[in-house]
Design a protein around this motif. Structure first.
Motif, PDB file in Angstrom:
ATOM      1  N   ARG A 194       0.975  -1.116   0.008  1.00  0.00           N
ATOM      2  CA  ARG A 194       0.116   0.013   0.088  1.00  0.00           C
ATOM      3  C   ARG A 194       0.801   1.052  -0.010  1.00  0.00           C
ATOM      4  NH1 ARG A 194      -3.596  -2.877  -1.128  1.00  0.00           N
ATOM      5  NH2 ARG A 194      -5.501  -3.394   0.173  1.00  0.00           N
ATOM      6  N   ASP A 201       1.590   5.087   0.743  1.00  0.00           N
ATOM      7  CA  ASP A 201       1.030   6.237   1.373  1.00  0.00           C
ATOM      8  C   ASP A 201       1.629   7.271   0.708  1.00  0.00           C
ATOM      9  OD1 ASP A 201       0.615   8.151   3.210  1.00  0.00           O
ATOM     10  OD2 ASP A 201       1.059   6.948   5.190  1.00  0.00           O
ATOM     11  N   GLU A 208       3.127  10.221   3.435  1.00  0.00           N
ATOM     12  CA  GLU A 208       4.588   9.681   3.976  1.00  0.00           C
ATOM     13  C   GLU A 208       5.544   9.304   2.854  1.00  0.00           C
ATOM     14  OE1 GLU A 208       4.823   7.139   7.290  1.00  0.00           O
ATOM     15  OE2 GLU A 208       2.615   7.329   7.737  1.00  0.00           O
ATOM     16  N   TYR A 225       3.697   0.590   2.594  1.00  0.00           N
ATOM     17  CA  TYR A 225       3.365  -0.440   3.630  1.00  0.00           C
ATOM     18  C   TYR A 225       3.083  -1.677   3.257  1.00  0.00           C
ATOM     19  CZ  TYR A 225       3.097   3.481   7.322  1.00  0.00           C
ATOM     20  OH  TYR A 225       3.127   4.368   8.302  1.00  0.00           O
ATOM     21  N   ARG A 280       7.087  -1.016   6.696  1.00  0.00           N
ATOM     22  CA  ARG A 280       7.160   0.342   6.367  1.00  0.00           C
ATOM     23  C   ARG A 280       8.312   0.528   5.667  1.00  0.00           C
ATOM     24  NH1 ARG A 280       9.220   5.344   7.443  1.00  0.00           N
ATOM     25  NH2 ARG A 280       7.632   7.280   7.169  1.00  0.00           N
ATOM     26  N   SER A 307      -5.714  -1.491   5.318  1.00  0.00           N
ATOM     27  CA  SER A 307      -5.960  -0.263   4.629  1.00  0.00           C
ATOM     28  C   SER A 307      -5.323   1.040   5.589  1.00  0.00           C
ATOM     29  CB  SER A 307      -7.350   0.083   4.221  1.00  0.00           C
ATOM     30  OG  SER A 307      -7.603  -0.749   3.187  1.00  0.00           O
ATOM     31  N   LEU A 308      -4.856   2.126   5.105  1.00  0.00           N
ATOM     32  CA  LEU A 308      -4.802   3.350   5.797  1.00  0.00           C
ATOM     33  C   LEU A 308      -5.915   3.745   6.413  1.00  0.00           C
ATOM     34  CD1 LEU A 308      -1.983   4.597   3.265  1.00  0.00           C
ATOM     35  CD2 LEU A 308      -1.449   3.509   5.455  1.00  0.00           C
ATOM     36  N   ARG A 309      -5.544   4.194   7.493  1.00  0.00           N
ATOM     37  CA  ARG A 309      -7.052   4.765   7.896  1.00  0.00           C
ATOM     38  C   ARG A 309      -6.933   6.503   8.108  1.00  0.00           C
ATOM     39  NH1 ARG A 309      -8.333   3.692  14.472  1.00  0.00           N
ATOM     40  NH2 ARG A 309     -10.425   4.934  14.690  1.00  0.00           N
ATOM     41  N   GLU A 310      -8.181   7.151   7.783  1.00  0.00           N
ATOM     42  CA  GLU A 310      -8.091   8.436   7.803  1.00  0.00           C
ATOM     43  C   GLU A 310      -7.973   8.926   9.080  1.00  0.00           C
ATOM     44  OE1 GLU A 310      -7.726  11.804   5.835  1.00  0.00           O
ATOM     45  OE2 GLU A 310      -8.853  10.173   4.855  1.00  0.00           O
ATOM     46  N   PHE A 315      -4.443   2.112  10.986  1.00  0.00           N
ATOM     47  CA  PHE A 315      -4.881   1.236   9.839  1.00  0.00           C
ATOM     48  C   PHE A 315      -6.086   0.514  10.386  1.00  0.00           C
ATOM     49  CE2 PHE A 315      -0.339   1.367  10.808  1.00  0.00           C
ATOM     50  CZ  PHE A 315       0.215   1.799   9.343  1.00  0.00           C
ATOM     51  N   ASP A 356      -0.686   3.440  15.184  1.00  0.00           N
ATOM     52  CA  ASP A 356       0.421   3.876  13.982  1.00  0.00           C
ATOM     53  C   ASP A 356       1.472   2.940  14.153  1.00  0.00           C
ATOM     54  OD1 ASP A 356      -0.868   6.229  13.140  1.00  0.00           O
ATOM     55  OD2 ASP A 356       0.158   7.642  14.692  1.00  0.00           O
ATOM     56  N   ARG A 387      -8.523   5.716   1.817  1.00  0.00           N
ATOM     57  CA  ARG A 387      -8.189   5.259   3.109  1.00  0.00           C
ATOM     58  C   ARG A 387      -9.703   5.044   3.945  1.00  0.00           C
ATOM     59  NH1 ARG A 387      -3.280   7.909   5.104  1.00  0.00           N
ATOM     60  NH2 ARG A 387      -2.067   8.748   3.356  1.00  0.00           N
TER      61      ARG A 387
END
Length: 296
Positions: A21, A23, A26, A30, A41, A62-65, A69, A82, A291
């Motif tokens: 995934r 990001d 950043e 990931y 990461r 999935s990344l979390r808003e 995650f 995190d 996200r």
């Protein structure tokens, strides 16, 4: 379509690398190792791969808003902080966790989380594809062996997923406004041979709506046109690519996770980079990964 071949960017020696995934905030990738359970990461600018160990198998995330995650673990769907520490179980795995775990999954453009399971004995077709909504899991497809290859078309009108051991990719009409989907239909079927058991594993969609599928035990990534025909084939220098993801500032670097679990000593000697993370430049960009939004 590509300006170079796949090359190894991280000799990770992953047992079962999966779920890359990108990001874009950043500027890192990931990814997970399911069998040596950890979230990784990887920073392509420095080559540093940071490892966050987990207490159980992690199939997807999935990344979390807002940070952290959402993840499909063996025991169910969880939020992670995190540092990938499990925080809250959102839904338990409704299947027998002795023979089932969550596998492939991702969010749609609205931030809804979808995840499928794997029937580990591959004997009864007990796996499902689920949507997590309103605090519960809703089954969208049943009778699967390994739910995989989940992706959404750029216009939000199609949902794709594969059943890897059955050599089949499905699609269904999708309503991005409501998250509801239509009946599943066979979109592409792969014909295996004694010499080639390559089958559709994890996938990604590019900006043109083409579906890129990693072929496990097939040493290749296949780009399918929207009509389900093969558009291009890209060799991978190891037997078991598992999933692809577009990354980089222009989303034109295709990353591929791979596996070394279950490979013979002879094969690992011939393919010492099995389990590594590979990358290739592409002419067509991918799409930013959505996200998870708790309100979705």
């Amino acid at each position: 379509m590509s300006s170079s071949d796949f090359h190894c960017v991280l000799d990770a020696r992953a047992q079962l690398g999966e779920c890359p995934r990108w990001d874009e905030r950043e500027r890192v990738l990931y990814w997970v190792d399911i069998l040596q359970p950890a979230l990784h990461r990887f920073d392509p600018a420095t080559g540093v791969d940071q490892v966050f160990a987990l207490p159980e198998h992690i199939g997807c995330f999935s990344l979390r808003e807002g940070g952290g995650f959402i993840a499909g673990l063996r025991s169910g769907v969880w939020t992670l902080d995190d540092s990938a520490r499990p925080v809250t179980q959102l839904a338990a795995n409704p299947e027998d966790v002795r023979t089932s775990r969550f596998n492939d999954g991702r969010c749609d453009a609205a931030g809804r989380f979808f995840a499928g399971t794997i029937d580990e004995p591959k004997a009864g077709g007990h796996a499902h594809l689920y949507r997590y909504a309103d605090g519960r899991l809703e089954s969208l497809s049943s009778g699967l062996l390994t739910s995989n290859g989940l992706a959404f078309s750029p216009d939000g009108q199609w949902l794709y997923h594969s059943d890897t051991p059955n050599f089949t990719i499905y699609r269904r009409a999708y309503d991005a406004a409501t998250g509801q989907s239509g009946a599943s239909e066979v979109w592409a079927r792969i014909e295996p041979s004694a010499e080639d058991r390559g089958r559709p594993d994890g996938a990604a969609i590019d900006a043109e709506g083409y579906y890129w599928s990693a072929f496990y035990e097939g040493s290749r990534v296949v780009r399918f046109a929207p009509d389900g025909t093969v558009d291009a084939v890209y060799p991978v220098p190891v037997s078991c690519p598992t999933m692809c993801a577009f990354g980089g500032d222009d989303l034109r670097t295709l990353y591929i996770t791979t596996a070394r679990a279950g490979r013979s000593a002879d094969e690992l000697q011939r393919q010492p980079l099995a389990g590594g993370l590979f990358a290739m430049r592409t002419d067509v960009p991918g799409l930013a990964e959505p996200r998870w939004r708790e309100s979705a």
